[in-house]
Design a protein around this motif. Structure first.
Motif, PDB file in Angstrom:
ATOM      1  N   LEU A 171      38.746  41.261  25.588  1.00  0.00           N
ATOM      2  CA  LEU A 171      39.500  40.919  24.385  1.00  0.00           C
ATOM      3  C   LEU A 171      40.791  41.719  24.266  1.00  0.00           C
ATOM      4  N   PHE A 172      40.768  43.002  24.655  1.00  0.00           N
ATOM      5  CA  PHE A 172      41.980  43.818  24.555  1.00  0.00           C
ATOM      6  C   PHE A 172      43.103  43.263  25.432  1.00  0.00           C
ATOM      7  N   PRO A 173      42.882  43.055  26.744  1.00  0.00           N
ATOM      8  CA  PRO A 173      43.973  42.459  27.542  1.00  0.00           C
ATOM      9  C   PRO A 173      44.319  41.033  27.124  1.00  0.00           C
ATOM     10  N   LEU A 174      43.321  40.274  26.638  1.00  0.00           N
ATOM     11  CA  LEU A 174      43.603  38.924  26.159  1.00  0.00           C
ATOM     12  C   LEU A 174      44.554  38.953  24.975  1.00  0.00           C
ATOM     13  N   LEU A 175      44.264  39.798  23.993  1.00  0.00           N
ATOM     14  CA  LEU A 175      45.122  39.876  22.810  1.00  0.00           C
ATOM     15  C   LEU A 175      46.479  40.485  23.138  1.00  0.00           C
ATOM     16  N   ARG A 176      46.526  41.347  24.136  1.00  0.00           N
ATOM     17  CA  ARG A 176      47.819  41.886  24.564  1.00  0.00           C
ATOM     18  C   ARG A 176      48.685  40.780  25.156  1.00  0.00           C
ATOM     19  N   ASP A 177      48.074  39.917  25.954  1.00  0.00           N
ATOM     20  CA  ASP A 177      48.815  38.781  26.512  1.00  0.00           C
ATOM     21  C   ASP A 177      49.216  37.798  25.418  1.00  0.00           C
ATOM     22  N   VAL A 178      48.306  37.547  24.479  1.00  0.00           N
ATOM     23  CA  VAL A 178      48.613  36.624  23.383  1.00  0.00           C
ATOM     24  C   VAL A 178      49.774  37.164  22.548  1.00  0.00           C
ATOM     25  N   ALA A 179      49.789  38.476  22.300  1.00  0.00           N
ATOM     26  CA  ALA A 179      50.871  39.076  21.526  1.00  0.00           C
ATOM     27  C   ALA A 179      52.213  38.872  22.217  1.00  0.00           C
ATOM     28  N   THR A 180      52.247  39.088  23.534  1.00  0.00           N
ATOM     29  CA  THR A 180      53.496  38.924  24.284  1.00  0.00           C
ATOM     30  C   THR A 180      53.928  37.470  24.324  1.00  0.00           C
ATOM     31  N   LEU A 181      53.005  36.566  24.629  1.00  0.00           N
ATOM     32  CA  LEU A 181      53.356  35.153  24.756  1.00  0.00           C
ATOM     33  C   LEU A 181      53.672  34.515  23.410  1.00  0.00           C
ATOM     34  N   THR A 182      53.148  35.079  22.337  1.00  0.00           N
ATOM     35  CA  THR A 182      53.526  34.575  21.016  1.00  0.00           C
ATOM     36  C   THR A 182      55.003  34.839  20.744  1.00  0.00           C
ATOM     37  N   VAL A 183      55.488  36.007  21.137  1.00  0.00           N
ATOM     38  CA  VAL A 183      56.915  36.305  20.974  1.00  0.00           C
ATOM     39  C   VAL A 183      57.746  35.374  21.848  1.00  0.00           C
ATOM     40  N   VAL A 184      57.259  35.073  23.056  1.00  0.00           N
ATOM     41  CA  VAL A 184      57.942  34.103  23.923  1.00  0.00           C
ATOM     42  C   VAL A 184      58.022  32.746  23.235  1.00  0.00           C
ATOM     43  N   ALA A 185      56.901  32.317  22.664  1.00  0.00           N
ATOM     44  CA  ALA A 185      56.880  31.024  21.977  1.00  0.00           C
ATOM     45  C   ALA A 185      57.768  31.032  20.740  1.00  0.00           C
ATOM     46  N   LEU A 186      57.850  32.164  20.053  1.00  0.00           N
ATOM     47  CA  LEU A 186      58.749  32.267  18.899  1.00  0.00           C
ATOM     48  C   LEU A 186      60.206  32.147  19.340  1.00  0.00           C
ATOM     49  N   ALA A 187      60.523  32.702  20.511  1.00  0.00           N
ATOM     50  CA  ALA A 187      61.882  32.560  21.045  1.00  0.00           C
ATOM     51  C   ALA A 187      62.214  31.092  21.286  1.00  0.00           C
ATOM     52  N   GLN A 188      61.247  30.352  21.807  1.00  0.00           N
ATOM     53  CA  GLN A 188      61.463  28.919  22.023  1.00  0.00           C
ATOM     54  C   GLN A 188      61.505  28.180  20.690  1.00  0.00           C
ATOM     55  N   MET A 189      60.678  28.594  19.742  1.00  0.00           N
ATOM     56  CA  MET A 189      60.629  27.943  18.435  1.00  0.00           C
ATOM     57  C   MET A 189      61.969  28.021  17.715  1.00  0.00           C
ATOM     58  N   VAL A 190      62.638  29.168  17.815  1.00  0.00           N
ATOM     59  CA  VAL A 190      63.929  29.335  17.149  1.00  0.00           C
ATOM     60  C   VAL A 190      64.949  28.361  17.723  1.00  0.00           C
ATOM     61  N   ALA A 191      64.949  28.196  19.049  1.00  0.00           N
ATOM     62  CA  ALA A 191      65.864  27.228  19.655  1.00  0.00           C
ATOM     63  C   ALA A 191      65.500  25.803  19.254  1.00  0.00           C
ATOM     64  N   LEU A 192      64.210  25.501  19.201  1.00  0.00           N
ATOM     65  CA  LEU A 192      63.764  24.166  18.813  1.00  0.00           C
ATOM     66  C   LEU A 192      64.088  23.859  17.356  1.00  0.00           C
TER      67      LEU A 192
END
Length: 354
Positions: free
Chosen positions: A56-77
């Motif tokens: 769960l710890f590495p999973l949530l660490r990856d989710v935290a990082t990829l959520t910021v990536v998705a937010l970067a795409q969301m702003v452009a969208l």
């Protein structure tokens, strides 16, 4: 939260009807239920899935990082654009942080600020080119992706021996391995499964939630995405709003690059290579429209969490990387189909009401 443009003349009966919709219509609630259900299913099939420190710890660490990536795409969208260079912008920003640590001896906070400034700068250049030339964001960001691919690789080759900056300032190790429970004794500060690096994600979500939900600039960004011509006629400086959206997208991409580098312990040219698909999956699954005008910050988190749970669960079940990518590609196709259906239904509702 989901932020969109709504008609001010909506009658009370229509509003009441929207509140009486069944729970499965609510996309965010559906995503939350699906994430919980899949987590329970994978936990039953593979009890190791619920191990707090090893899974769960590495999973949530990856989710935290990829959520910021998705937010970067969301702003452009949000302005009806897309950012195909989101991964290279992450590598570009992280490169400046690594350079600051390795050559300038900067503390962690100063390197992070340098990273964010570099990401915002390259995002601003991209937005300026789109606004100034009128060329499609697809073409400009694709060209920027190739340009940064070559530039970042050349700079790493020139400045490092092993194509990586390995100097780690004080605090980077804690970001990688410490959980919220490590801040103080016991579980008072949080679960040992939640990484400290998730604090960056929370701050990014709060900032974007405030921007789109409580400010005029946020509403103008959405109107620019929903109907650029109408926004222009309403006196909104659409060119500057496009510039702002891509600047924020670059800044968030750089933040994700820093988080990814902190998670692996090295700043290298390959950071962000696998950011493209998750950036669209998280945003589109979360309810952000590809055509602009509607964003969902909380939905983006849930969409990314869903992808992360599927990825980790199938990995524990022994599904190969190739098969996993096929499944994720199918999920993206379904999400894009749902996005198109929502757009058509929304357009028909508007037509009927006029």
């Amino acid at each position: 939260m989901t932020t969109s443009l709504s008609r001010p003349d909506t009658v009370p009966e229509e509003r009441a009807a929207s509140h009486r919709m069944p729970f499965w219509v609510n996309q965010r609630l559906g995503l939350l239920v699906l994430v919980i259900a899949l987590s329970v299913l994978f936990g039953v099939l593979r009890p190791a899935f619920l191990d707090e420190r090893l899974v769960l710890f590495p999973l949530l660490r990856d989710v935290a990082t990829l959520t910021v990536v998705a937010l970067a795409q969301m702003v452009a969208l949000s302005v009806g654009h897309m950012n195909l260079a989101v991964g290279r912008m992450a590598a570009f920003g992280a490169m400046f942080a690594g350079l600051g640590y390795d050559r300038l001896g900067l503390p962690m906070q100063a390197g992070l600020l340098l990273c964010l400034a570099a990401g915002a700068a390259i995002g601003a250049v991209t937005g300026w080119l789109i606004a100034r030339t009128g060329v499609s964001s697809f073409v400009v960001t694709l060209a920027m992706d190739f340009a940064l691919l070559g530039l970042v690789s050349l700079l790493y080759s020139a400045l490092t021996e092993d194509a990586a900056f390995t100097t780690r300032p004080s605090g980077i190790g804690e970001l990688r391995s410490y959980s919220l429970a490590d801040i103080c004794v016991g579980s008072v500060c949080g679960s040992p499964a939640v990484p400290q690096i998730a604090q960056f994600t929370v701050l990014a979500m709060l900032g974007l939630g405030f921007l789109y939900g409580c400010t005029r600039i946020g509403r103008e960004l959405l109107l620019t995405g929903a109907n650029p011509a109408a926004a222009e006629l309403s006196g909104i400086p659409t060119g500057r709003r496009v510039l702002l959206a891509h600047t924020l997208s670059g800044l968030l991409a750089a933040l994700a690059g820093f988080m990814a580098a902190a998670g692996t312990g090295t700043f290298r040219a390959s950071i962000g290579d696998d950011f493209m698909l998750p950036s669209f999956l998280g945003a589109v699954l979360g309810g952000t429209l590809l055509t602009g005008g509607v964003v969902s910050v909380l939905g983006t988190l849930l969409g990314t969490a869903l992808v992360g749970v599927i990825r980790k669960g199938l990995d524990l079940l022994g599904v190969g990387l190739e098969s996993l990518n096929i499944y994720l590609g199918c999920v993206l196709l379904l999400a894009l189909s749902a996005d198109r259906i929502r757009s058509v239904v929304s357009y028909r509702k508007v037509v009927r009401s006029t």
